[in-house]
Scaffold this motif. Structure first.
Motif, mmCIF file in Angstrom:
data_model
loop_
_atom_site.group_PDB
_atom_site.id
_atom_site.type_symbol
_atom_site.label_atom_id
_atom_site.label_comp_id
_atom_site.label_asym_id
_atom_site.label_seq_id
_atom_site.Cartn_x
_atom_site.Cartn_y
_atom_site.Cartn_z
ATOM 1 N N PRO A 13 0.891 -1.319 0.025
ATOM 2 C CA PRO A 13 0.017 0.041 0.194
ATOM 3 C C PRO A 13 0.607 0.864 -0.034
ATOM 4 C CG PRO A 13 -0.771 -1.855 1.039
ATOM 5 C CD PRO A 13 0.536 -1.904 1.489
ATOM 6 N N ASP A 14 2.029 1.574 0.646
ATOM 7 C CA ASP A 14 2.369 2.140 0.472
ATOM 8 C C ASP A 14 3.659 2.865 -0.219
ATOM 9 O OD1 ASP A 14 2.706 2.629 2.914
ATOM 10 O OD2 ASP A 14 4.422 1.394 3.582
ATOM 11 N N ASN A 15 3.035 2.231 -2.285
ATOM 12 C CA ASN A 15 3.563 2.393 -3.195
ATOM 13 C C ASN A 15 1.982 3.085 -3.796
ATOM 14 O OD1 ASN A 15 5.842 0.771 -2.767
ATOM 15 N ND2 ASN A 15 5.874 -0.780 -3.640
ATOM 16 N N ARG A 16 0.996 3.579 -3.499
ATOM 17 C CA ARG A 16 0.195 3.927 -3.943
ATOM 18 C C ARG A 16 0.610 5.633 -4.462
ATOM 19 N NH1 ARG A 16 -5.060 1.862 -3.194
ATOM 20 N NH2 ARG A 16 -4.816 -0.384 -2.613
ATOM 21 N N HIS A 17 1.166 5.921 -3.754
ATOM 22 C CA HIS A 17 1.829 7.854 -4.072
ATOM 23 C C HIS A 17 2.354 7.098 -5.716
ATOM 24 C CE1 HIS A 17 6.514 6.685 -3.780
ATOM 25 N NE2 HIS A 17 6.175 6.031 -2.702
ATOM 26 N N PHE A 18 2.871 6.450 -6.474
ATOM 27 C CA PHE A 18 4.223 5.540 -7.700
ATOM 28 C C PHE A 18 2.907 6.291 -8.248
ATOM 29 C CE2 PHE A 18 6.656 3.669 -5.446
ATOM 30 C CZ PHE A 18 7.960 4.370 -5.795
ATOM 31 N N LEU A 19 1.390 6.235 -8.509
ATOM 32 C CA LEU A 19 1.054 6.310 -9.753
ATOM 33 C C LEU A 19 0.612 7.974 -9.908
ATOM 34 C CD1 LEU A 19 -3.030 4.339 -7.981
ATOM 35 C CD2 LEU A 19 -0.978 3.709 -9.774
ATOM 36 N N ALA A 20 0.849 8.638 -9.024
ATOM 37 C CA ALA A 20 0.485 10.276 -8.950
ATOM 38 C C ALA A 20 2.270 10.177 -9.808
ATOM 39 C CB ALA A 20 0.780 11.051 -8.095
ATOM 40 N N GLU A 21 2.600 9.907 -9.063
ATOM 41 C CA GLU A 21 4.548 10.119 -9.675
ATOM 42 C C GLU A 21 4.289 9.745 -11.185
ATOM 43 O OE1 GLU A 21 8.125 9.027 -7.117
ATOM 44 O OE2 GLU A 21 6.623 9.585 -5.358
ATOM 45 N N PHE A 22 3.686 9.024 -11.873
ATOM 46 C CA PHE A 22 3.705 7.798 -13.189
ATOM 47 C C PHE A 22 3.536 8.997 -14.118
ATOM 48 C CE2 PHE A 22 3.399 3.431 -11.130
ATOM 49 C CZ PHE A 22 5.113 3.393 -11.057
ATOM 50 N N ARG A 23 2.350 9.472 -13.306
ATOM 51 C CA ARG A 23 1.847 10.519 -14.496
ATOM 52 C C ARG A 23 2.280 12.061 -14.840
ATOM 53 N NH1 ARG A 23 -2.100 12.561 -12.547
ATOM 54 N NH2 ARG A 23 -2.790 11.795 -10.377
ATOM 55 N N SER A 24 2.842 11.958 -13.472
ATOM 56 C CA SER A 24 4.429 13.074 -13.761
ATOM 57 C C SER A 24 5.114 12.986 -14.603
ATOM 58 C CB SER A 24 4.520 13.418 -12.319
ATOM 59 O OG SER A 24 3.308 13.952 -11.577
ATOM 60 N N ALA A 25 5.906 11.704 -14.913
ATOM 61 C CA ALA A 25 7.148 11.546 -14.963
ATOM 62 C C ALA A 25 6.935 11.248 -17.101
ATOM 63 C CB ALA A 25 7.099 10.331 -14.397
ATOM 64 N N ALA A 26 5.439 10.843 -17.351
ATOM 65 C CA ALA A 26 4.980 10.515 -18.887
ATOM 66 C C ALA A 26 4.228 11.152 -19.059
ATOM 67 C CB ALA A 26 5.110 9.541 -19.256
ATOM 68 N N PRO A 27 3.575 11.249 -20.495
ATOM 69 C CA PRO A 27 2.136 11.935 -20.627
ATOM 70 C C PRO A 27 1.598 10.619 -20.711
ATOM 71 C CG PRO A 27 3.561 12.005 -22.333
ATOM 72 C CD PRO A 27 4.710 12.222 -21.201
ATOM 73 N N SER A 28 1.724 9.523 -20.506
ATOM 74 C CA SER A 28 1.447 8.048 -21.128
ATOM 75 C C SER A 28 1.822 6.968 -19.832
ATOM 76 C CB SER A 28 1.321 7.633 -22.559
ATOM 77 O OG SER A 28 0.971 6.525 -22.692
ATOM 78 N N VAL A 29 0.743 6.904 -19.622
ATOM 79 C CA VAL A 29 1.237 5.476 -18.419
ATOM 80 C C VAL A 29 0.488 4.517 -18.731
ATOM 81 C CG1 VAL A 29 1.375 5.067 -15.765
ATOM 82 C CG2 VAL A 29 1.195 7.044 -16.869
ATOM 83 N N LEU A 30 1.117 2.770 -18.617
ATOM 84 C CA LEU A 30 0.110 1.400 -18.699
ATOM 85 C C LEU A 30 0.319 0.735 -17.849
ATOM 86 C CD1 LEU A 30 1.088 0.517 -22.652
ATOM 87 C CD2 LEU A 30 -1.098 1.149 -21.693
ATOM 88 N N LEU A 31 -0.401 0.036 -17.170
ATOM 89 C CA LEU A 31 0.086 -0.107 -15.955
ATOM 90 C C LEU A 31 -1.088 -1.490 -15.581
ATOM 91 C CD1 LEU A 31 0.837 -0.270 -12.549
ATOM 92 C CD2 LEU A 31 -2.153 1.237 -12.139
ATOM 93 N N ALA A 32 -0.421 -2.518 -14.745
ATOM 94 C CA ALA A 32 -0.941 -3.514 -14.856
ATOM 95 C C ALA A 32 -0.397 -4.157 -13.594
ATOM 96 C CB ALA A 32 -0.527 -4.348 -15.949
ATOM 97 N N ASP A 33 -2.850 -4.205 -12.555
ATOM 98 C CA ASP A 33 -2.116 -4.742 -11.456
ATOM 99 C C ASP A 33 -2.888 -6.386 -10.824
ATOM 100 O OD1 ASP A 33 -0.939 -4.111 -8.734
ATOM 101 O OD2 ASP A 33 -3.301 -4.795 -8.513
ATOM 102 N N SER A 34 -2.475 -7.123 -10.404
ATOM 103 C CA SER A 34 -3.918 -8.159 -10.084
ATOM 104 C C SER A 34 -4.262 -8.228 -8.248
ATOM 105 C CB SER A 34 -3.411 -9.893 -10.423
ATOM 106 O OG SER A 34 -2.007 -9.823 -9.539
ATOM 107 N N ARG A 35 -4.127 -7.343 -7.236
ATOM 108 C CA ARG A 35 -3.779 -7.391 -6.099
ATOM 109 C C ARG A 35 -4.732 -5.647 -6.040
ATOM 110 N NH1 ARG A 35 -0.808 -11.159 -3.643
ATOM 111 N NH2 ARG A 35 0.770 -12.049 -5.557
ATOM 112 N N VAL A 36 -4.597 -5.111 -6.335
ATOM 113 C CA VAL A 36 -5.662 -4.049 -6.135
ATOM 114 C C VAL A 36 -7.006 -3.766 -7.160
ATOM 115 C CG1 VAL A 36 -5.468 -1.038 -5.566
ATOM 116 C CG2 VAL A 36 -3.474 -2.834 -5.155
ATOM 117 N N LYS A 37 -7.993 -3.842 -6.681
ATOM 118 C CA LYS A 37 -9.542 -3.867 -7.340
ATOM 119 C C LYS A 37 -9.444 -2.497 -7.457
ATOM 120 C CE LYS A 37 -11.098 -8.523 -5.900
ATOM 121 N NZ LYS A 37 -12.031 -9.385 -4.818
#
Length: 217
Positions: free
Chosen positions: A156-180
């Motif tokens: 859960p401490d990694n959730r802040h990366f969601l915003a950081e990814f968006r700030s780092a590049a105009p496009s983000v592709l994310l895959a996850d099986s743990r967080v609904k």
């Protein structure tokens, strides 16, 4: 980087561990050096099991979300073709390799674990592509077009990366099986695809449903 060198990395955790060339069921177009389950002739000793928990060699498995995102990128090459891509938490490098095979201009594998970066580069060579490497997200190169990330929200401490990814590049592709529920509406779900870790760890069925998201343009 040779398989024998990857064996030495793995043997720091499992003295009898070794890698073997394989094609994960979720993305058979990509070959990878992964943990060889044939070395397990019986249950792990207490010390071996503790070492695995303390210093897991995540790179020696191809996790479900990585396989699914890699396969999805190969099916949608226009998302990365001609672009500069950074794969966050690269592990075995499967997603980074898929981006390179799909025609990305440059792919940077980013992982805190130097052994993972060695594995990603060895696996890239196995597939006839090259990857750059980055050991620190906060010292990443600039001018990125796409961030890819798979199986990085288990903590859960990694959730802040969601915003950081968006700030780092105009496009983000994310895959996850743990967080609904990501808790970030800028990520739009693209698909839900079944996948299993390779070699199979017999995880709970709920962890075999991978959700792919896209944020940005």
């Amino acid at each position: 980087m040779s398989p024998e060198q990857l064996d030495r990395h793995l043997q720091q955790t499992l003295p009898h561990g070794r890698v073997a060339e394989t094609r994960p069921a979720g993305c058979p177009a990509i070959r990878l050096y992964l943990f060889d389950p044939a070395v397990l002739e019986g249950p792990l000793s207490h010390d071996e099991a503790q070492a695995v928990v303390d210093e897991p060699a995540y790179w020696s498995f191809c996790w479900a979300s990585g396989q699914v995102l890699a396969g999805w990128i190969l099916a949608h090459p226009e998302r990365v073709a001609g672009k500069r891509v950074l794969d966050f938490g690269s592990g075995s490098g499967v997603v980074a390799i898929a981006a390179a095979l799909a025609g990305a201009q440059e792919v940077i594998a980013c992982d805190l674990d130097p052994a993972a970066l060695d594995a990603a580069q060895a696996n890239a060579a196995l597939n006839g592509v090259t990857l750059s490497r980055c050991e620190d997200w906060y010292r990443r190169p600039g001018d990125l077009d796409v961030i890819t990330a798979a199986d990085v929200l288990y903590d859960p401490d990694n959730r802040h990366f969601l915003a950081e990814f968006r700030s780092a590049a105009p496009s983000v592709l994310l895959a996850d099986s743990r967080v609904k529920v990501l808790g970030d509406d800028t990520y739009r779900r693209q698909a839900v695809i079944e996948g299993r870790t390779w070699p199979d760890l017999n995880e709970f069925e709920e962890f075999n449903r991978v959700r792919i998201y896209h944020a940005g343009s």
